[in-house]
Design an enzyme around this catalytic site. Structure first.
Site, PDB file in Angstrom:
ATOM      1  N   GLU A  21       0.836  -1.209   0.000  1.00 28.30           N
ATOM      2  CA  GLU A  21       0.000   0.000   0.000  1.00 28.30           C
ATOM      3  C   GLU A  21       0.871   1.260   0.000  1.00 28.30           C
ATOM      4  OE1 GLU A  21      -3.022   0.727  -0.373  1.00 28.30           O
ATOM      5  OE2 GLU A  21      -4.371  -0.808   0.413  1.00 28.30           O
ATOM      6  N   ASN A 151      -9.946   5.437   1.012  1.00 28.93           N
ATOM      7  CA  ASN A 151      -8.891   5.243   0.013  1.00 28.93           C
ATOM      8  C   ASN A 151      -8.915   6.384  -0.998  1.00 28.93           C
ATOM      9  OD1 ASN A 151      -7.163   2.833   0.269  1.00 28.93           O
ATOM     10  ND2 ASN A 151      -9.102   1.713   0.317  1.00 28.93           N
ATOM     11  N   ASP A 201      -9.650   1.521  -4.973  1.00 23.64           N
ATOM     12  CA  ASP A 201      -8.636   1.532  -3.925  1.00 23.64           C
ATOM     13  C   ASP A 201      -7.799   2.801  -4.091  1.00 23.64           C
ATOM     14  OD1 ASP A 201      -6.819   0.716  -1.865  1.00 23.64           O
ATOM     15  OD2 ASP A 201      -7.163  -1.367  -2.359  1.00 23.64           O
TER      16      ASP A 201
END
Length: 294
Positions: A21, A151, A201
Protein backbone atom coordinates in the site's frame (compact mmCIF):
# COMPACT_ATOMS: atom_id res chain seq x y z
CA UNK A 1 -17.76 6.69 -26.57
CA UNK A 2 -14.18 5.79 -27.54
CA UNK A 3 -12.58 2.58 -26.31
CA UNK A 4 -9.96 3.14 -23.58
CA UNK A 5 -6.34 2.57 -24.57
CA UNK A 6 -4.99 -0.69 -23.12
CA UNK A 7 -1.60 -0.61 -21.41
CA UNK A 8 0.56 -3.19 -19.65
CA UNK A 9 3.00 -3.15 -16.75
CA UNK A 10 6.20 -4.98 -15.84
CA UNK A 11 6.74 -6.78 -12.56
CA UNK A 12 9.66 -5.70 -10.37
CA UNK A 13 11.81 -8.23 -8.58
CA UNK A 14 11.55 -8.03 -4.81
CA UNK A 15 9.63 -9.29 -1.79
CA UNK A 16 5.92 -9.93 -2.20
CA UNK A 17 3.72 -8.02 0.22
CA UNK A 18 0.69 -9.43 1.96
CA UNK A 19 -0.93 -6.02 1.47
CA UNK A 20 1.28 -3.56 -0.38
CA UNK A 21 0.00 0.00 0.00
CA UNK A 22 0.73 3.73 -0.06
CA UNK A 23 3.51 4.03 -2.67
CA UNK A 24 5.26 7.42 -2.74
CA UNK A 25 8.24 8.47 -4.84
CA UNK A 26 11.00 10.50 -3.22
CA UNK A 27 12.43 12.80 -5.89
CA UNK A 28 15.36 13.73 -3.61
CA UNK A 29 16.54 10.16 -3.07
CA UNK A 30 15.15 8.72 -6.33
CA UNK A 31 13.56 5.83 -4.49
CA UNK A 32 10.09 4.35 -4.04
CA UNK A 33 8.67 4.03 -0.53
CA UNK A 34 5.63 1.91 0.33
CA UNK A 35 4.28 -0.29 3.11
CA UNK A 36 3.28 -3.86 3.61
CA UNK A 37 0.34 -3.15 5.88
CA UNK A 38 0.00 -6.68 7.17
CA UNK A 39 3.64 -7.80 7.48
CA UNK A 40 4.06 -4.92 8.68
CA UNK A 41 7.03 -3.00 7.25
CA UNK A 42 8.10 0.08 5.35
CA UNK A 43 9.77 -0.92 2.09
CA UNK A 44 12.25 1.07 0.00
CA UNK A 45 12.84 0.18 -3.66
CA UNK A 46 15.96 1.55 -5.35
CA UNK A 47 15.65 1.36 -9.15
CA UNK A 48 19.37 2.06 -9.51
CA UNK A 49 20.20 -1.29 -7.93
CA UNK A 50 16.90 -3.14 -8.25
CA UNK A 51 17.03 -3.88 -4.53
CA UNK A 52 14.25 -3.51 -1.96
CA UNK A 53 15.02 -3.04 1.73
CA UNK A 54 12.49 -3.43 4.54
CA UNK A 55 12.13 -1.70 7.90
CA UNK A 56 9.94 -3.79 10.24
CA UNK A 57 7.19 -1.90 12.04
CA UNK A 58 5.46 -2.92 15.28
CA UNK A 59 1.85 -2.53 14.13
CA UNK A 60 -0.40 -2.74 11.10
CA UNK A 61 0.53 0.28 8.99
CA UNK A 62 -1.98 1.84 6.64
CA UNK A 63 0.08 4.50 4.90
CA UNK A 64 3.15 6.70 4.92
CA UNK A 65 4.22 10.06 3.53
CA UNK A 66 7.40 12.00 2.93
CA UNK A 67 8.48 14.85 5.19
CA UNK A 68 10.55 17.97 4.65
CA UNK A 69 13.44 16.10 6.29
CA UNK A 70 14.68 12.61 5.35
CA UNK A 71 12.21 11.06 7.78
CA UNK A 72 8.87 9.46 6.93
CA UNK A 73 5.50 9.78 8.59
CA UNK A 74 3.79 6.42 9.21
CA UNK A 75 0.12 5.92 10.10
CA UNK A 76 0.07 2.73 12.13
CA UNK A 77 -2.87 1.09 13.88
CA UNK A 78 -4.06 4.02 15.98
CA UNK A 79 -1.17 6.48 15.93
CA UNK A 80 0.85 8.59 13.51
CA UNK A 81 4.59 8.65 14.19
CA UNK A 82 7.86 9.71 12.60
CA UNK A 83 9.94 6.91 11.12
CA UNK A 84 13.48 8.24 11.24
CA UNK A 85 15.98 7.71 8.47
CA UNK A 86 17.91 5.30 10.74
CA UNK A 87 14.80 3.06 11.02
CA UNK A 88 13.80 4.03 14.55
CA UNK A 89 10.35 5.29 15.49
CA UNK A 90 9.78 8.62 17.17
CA UNK A 91 6.97 9.30 19.64
CA UNK A 92 3.39 9.45 18.38
CA UNK A 93 2.41 12.82 16.90
CA UNK A 94 -1.30 12.00 17.04
CA UNK A 95 -3.61 9.22 18.24
CA UNK A 96 -7.10 10.67 17.77
CA UNK A 97 -9.23 7.52 18.03
CA UNK A 98 -8.18 5.80 21.25
CA UNK A 99 -11.89 5.51 22.05
CA UNK A 100 -12.45 3.26 18.99
CA UNK A 101 -10.42 0.10 19.66
CA UNK A 102 -11.57 -1.62 16.46
CA UNK A 103 -10.47 1.24 14.20
CA UNK A 104 -7.11 1.65 12.51
CA UNK A 105 -5.50 4.09 10.09
CA UNK A 106 -5.63 3.31 6.38
CA UNK A 107 -4.93 5.39 3.27
CA UNK A 108 -3.29 8.80 3.57
CA UNK A 109 -1.52 11.44 1.49
CA UNK A 110 0.19 14.75 2.15
CA UNK A 111 -1.08 17.86 0.39
CA UNK A 112 1.26 20.51 -0.99
CA UNK A 113 0.76 22.73 2.06
CA UNK A 114 2.34 20.10 4.33
CA UNK A 115 -0.83 18.53 5.79
CA UNK A 116 -1.13 14.76 6.11
CA UNK A 117 -4.72 13.73 5.32
CA UNK A 118 -5.41 10.18 6.48
CA UNK A 119 -8.48 8.03 7.01
CA UNK A 120 -9.47 5.44 9.59
CA UNK A 121 -11.55 2.29 9.22
CA UNK A 122 -13.07 -0.44 11.34
CA UNK A 123 -10.69 -3.38 10.98
CA UNK A 124 -13.01 -5.89 12.67
CA UNK A 125 -16.24 -5.30 10.75
CA UNK A 126 -17.15 -3.23 7.72
CA UNK A 127 -19.05 -0.60 9.72
CA UNK A 128 -19.08 3.14 8.93
CA UNK A 129 -17.10 4.15 12.02
CA UNK A 130 -14.13 5.58 10.09
CA UNK A 131 -13.16 9.22 9.71
CA UNK A 132 -10.81 11.54 7.85
CA UNK A 133 -8.15 13.43 9.80
CA UNK A 134 -5.74 16.22 8.92
CA UNK A 135 -2.41 16.43 10.71
CA UNK A 136 -0.56 19.73 10.43
CA UNK A 137 2.26 20.94 12.67
CA UNK A 138 1.27 18.38 15.29
CA UNK A 139 -2.39 19.43 15.36
CA UNK A 140 -4.82 16.67 14.33
CA UNK A 141 -8.21 17.85 13.07
CA UNK A 142 -11.33 15.81 12.23
CA UNK A 143 -12.71 16.66 8.77
CA UNK A 144 -15.17 13.88 7.78
CA UNK A 145 -16.89 10.79 9.19
CA UNK A 146 -19.31 7.96 8.26
CA UNK A 147 -16.55 6.12 6.36
CA UNK A 148 -16.23 2.36 5.88
CA UNK A 149 -12.85 1.99 4.11
CA UNK A 150 -11.02 5.23 3.16
CA UNK A 151 -8.89 5.24 0.01
CA UNK A 152 -7.95 7.19 -3.10
CA UNK A 153 -6.89 10.45 -1.43
CA UNK A 154 -5.37 12.52 -4.24
CA UNK A 155 -5.05 16.22 -5.11
CA UNK A 156 -5.31 17.93 -8.49
CA UNK A 157 -2.29 19.89 -9.78
CA UNK A 158 -3.97 23.22 -8.98
CA UNK A 159 -4.77 22.04 -5.40
CA UNK A 160 -8.46 22.91 -5.87
CA UNK A 161 -9.90 19.37 -5.75
CA UNK A 162 -9.40 16.32 -3.55
CA UNK A 163 -10.54 12.86 -4.63
CA UNK A 164 -11.62 10.28 -2.07
CA UNK A 165 -13.05 6.77 -2.30
CA UNK A 166 -15.03 4.74 0.21
CA UNK A 167 -14.00 1.34 -1.08
CA UNK A 168 -16.84 -0.69 0.43
CA UNK A 169 -19.43 1.76 -0.87
CA UNK A 170 -17.92 1.29 -4.36
CA UNK A 171 -17.76 5.04 -5.06
CA UNK A 172 -15.18 7.74 -5.72
CA UNK A 173 -16.10 11.25 -4.61
CA UNK A 174 -14.50 14.60 -5.29
CA UNK A 175 -14.41 17.60 -2.96
CA UNK A 176 -13.61 21.24 -3.48
CA UNK A 177 -10.38 21.71 -1.54
CA UNK A 178 -9.09 24.90 0.07
CA UNK A 179 -5.31 24.56 0.15
CA UNK A 180 -5.06 27.57 2.46
CA UNK A 181 -7.25 26.18 5.23
CA UNK A 182 -7.54 22.49 4.36
CA UNK A 183 -11.33 22.76 4.28
CA UNK A 184 -13.34 20.17 2.30
CA UNK A 185 -16.56 21.37 0.68
CA UNK A 186 -19.19 20.36 -1.85
CA UNK A 187 -18.67 16.61 -1.98
CA UNK A 188 -20.13 15.03 -5.12
CA UNK A 189 -20.04 11.69 -6.87
CA UNK A 190 -17.22 11.20 -9.36
CA UNK A 191 -17.47 7.48 -10.20
CA UNK A 192 -20.12 4.96 -9.19
CA UNK A 193 -18.55 1.49 -9.38
CA UNK A 194 -21.45 -0.51 -7.95
CA UNK A 195 -21.81 -3.70 -9.96
CA UNK A 196 -18.22 -3.58 -11.21
CA UNK A 197 -15.82 -6.46 -10.71
CA UNK A 198 -13.32 -4.23 -8.91
CA UNK A 199 -13.59 -1.76 -6.04
CA UNK A 200 -11.88 1.67 -5.88
CA UNK A 201 -8.64 1.53 -3.92
CA UNK A 202 -5.65 3.92 -3.91
CA UNK A 203 -5.13 6.63 -6.53
CA UNK A 204 -2.76 9.23 -7.90
CA UNK A 205 -3.14 12.31 -10.11
CA UNK A 206 -1.05 12.97 -13.22
CA UNK A 207 0.18 16.35 -14.45
CA UNK A 208 -2.85 16.62 -16.76
CA UNK A 209 -5.24 16.42 -13.79
CA UNK A 210 -6.41 12.87 -14.53
CA UNK A 211 -7.00 10.32 -11.78
CA UNK A 212 -5.34 6.88 -11.89
CA UNK A 213 -7.27 4.47 -9.66
CA UNK A 214 -6.29 0.93 -8.64
CA UNK A 215 -9.30 -1.38 -8.84
CA UNK A 216 -8.95 -3.91 -6.03
CA UNK A 217 -10.24 -7.34 -7.13
CA UNK A 218 -10.55 -5.90 -10.64
CA UNK A 219 -6.99 -6.56 -11.82
CA UNK A 220 -6.47 -3.17 -13.40
CA UNK A 221 -5.63 0.51 -12.94
CA UNK A 222 -7.90 2.97 -14.73
CA UNK A 223 -7.29 6.56 -15.78
CA UNK A 224 -10.21 8.96 -15.39
CA UNK A 225 -10.31 12.29 -17.18
CA UNK A 226 -11.61 15.21 -15.08
CA UNK A 227 -15.11 14.72 -16.53
CA UNK A 228 -15.21 11.11 -15.31
CA UNK A 229 -14.45 9.24 -18.54
CA UNK A 230 -12.03 6.28 -18.51
CA UNK A 231 -9.53 6.77 -21.33
CA UNK A 232 -6.69 4.39 -20.38
CA UNK A 233 -6.54 1.04 -18.62
CA UNK A 234 -3.50 -0.84 -17.33
CA UNK A 235 -4.28 -4.56 -17.29
CA UNK A 236 -2.41 -6.54 -14.63
CA UNK A 237 -1.75 -10.28 -14.21
CA UNK A 238 -2.87 -10.04 -10.58
CA UNK A 239 -6.35 -9.41 -9.21
CA UNK A 240 -5.61 -7.09 -6.27
CA UNK A 241 -3.87 -3.83 -7.22
CA UNK A 242 -4.01 -1.49 -4.25
CA UNK A 243 -2.51 1.89 -5.16
CA UNK A 244 -0.19 3.71 -7.53
CA UNK A 245 2.16 6.66 -7.79
CA UNK A 246 4.33 8.35 -10.40
CA UNK A 247 8.10 8.11 -10.13
CA UNK A 248 11.35 8.05 -12.02
CA UNK A 249 13.56 11.05 -12.78
CA UNK A 250 10.90 12.52 -15.06
CA UNK A 251 7.89 11.17 -13.15
CA UNK A 252 6.98 9.19 -16.25
CA UNK A 253 6.75 5.77 -14.59
CA UNK A 254 3.67 4.58 -12.72
CA UNK A 255 4.46 2.27 -9.82
CA UNK A 256 1.62 -0.02 -8.72
CA UNK A 257 1.42 -1.90 -5.40
CA UNK A 258 -0.60 -5.11 -5.09
CA UNK A 259 -1.77 -7.61 -2.47
CA UNK A 260 -1.96 -11.37 -2.03
CA UNK A 261 -4.15 -11.40 1.07
CA UNK A 262 -7.18 -13.72 1.15
CA UNK A 263 -6.22 -15.49 -2.08
CA UNK A 264 -6.72 -19.25 -2.09
CA UNK A 265 -3.81 -21.58 -2.89
CA UNK A 266 -5.32 -22.06 -6.34
CA UNK A 267 -5.53 -18.31 -6.91
CA UNK A 268 -1.96 -17.81 -5.71
CA UNK A 269 -0.80 -20.47 -8.15
CA UNK A 270 -2.58 -18.62 -10.95
CA UNK A 271 -1.16 -15.26 -9.77
CA UNK A 272 2.51 -15.90 -8.98
CA UNK A 273 3.24 -12.16 -8.85
CA UNK A 274 0.46 -11.28 -6.40
CA UNK A 275 1.85 -8.87 -3.81
CA UNK A 276 4.60 -7.59 -6.13
CA UNK A 277 5.20 -4.04 -7.30
CA UNK A 278 4.62 -3.31 -11.00
CA UNK A 279 5.78 -0.42 -13.15
CA UNK A 280 4.08 0.97 -16.27
CA UNK A 281 5.04 3.73 -18.68
CA UNK A 282 1.66 5.29 -19.36
CA UNK A 283 2.70 8.15 -21.66
CA UNK A 284 2.01 10.94 -19.18
CA UNK A 285 3.93 12.32 -16.22
CA UNK A 286 3.11 12.84 -12.59
CA UNK A 287 4.08 15.46 -10.01
CA UNK A 288 6.22 15.44 -6.84
CA UNK A 289 4.51 14.29 -3.64
CA UNK A 290 3.58 16.74 -0.93
CA UNK A 291 5.77 16.61 2.17
CA UNK A 292 4.70 16.86 5.79
CA UNK A 293 6.20 19.97 7.34
CA UNK A 294 8.26 18.33 10.08
Amino acid sequence: MSTPARLTADVLQGPASILGESPVWCDRRQKLFYVDSRAPAARIYDPATGETTSIPLPEITGSLCLTTSDDLLVAMTRSISVLRADGTLGPALAAPETDKPDNRFNDGRCDRAGRFIVGTMNDKARLPTGALWQLQAGDCRHVADDIIVPNSIAFTPDDKLMYFADTYRHVIHVYDYDIGSGALRNRRLFSDMKGWKGRPDGSQIDAEGCLWNAEYAGGRVTRYTPDGRIDRVIELPVSQPTSCTFGGRNFDELYITTAKQRLTPEQLAAEPHAGAVFVARPGVCGLPEGRYAS
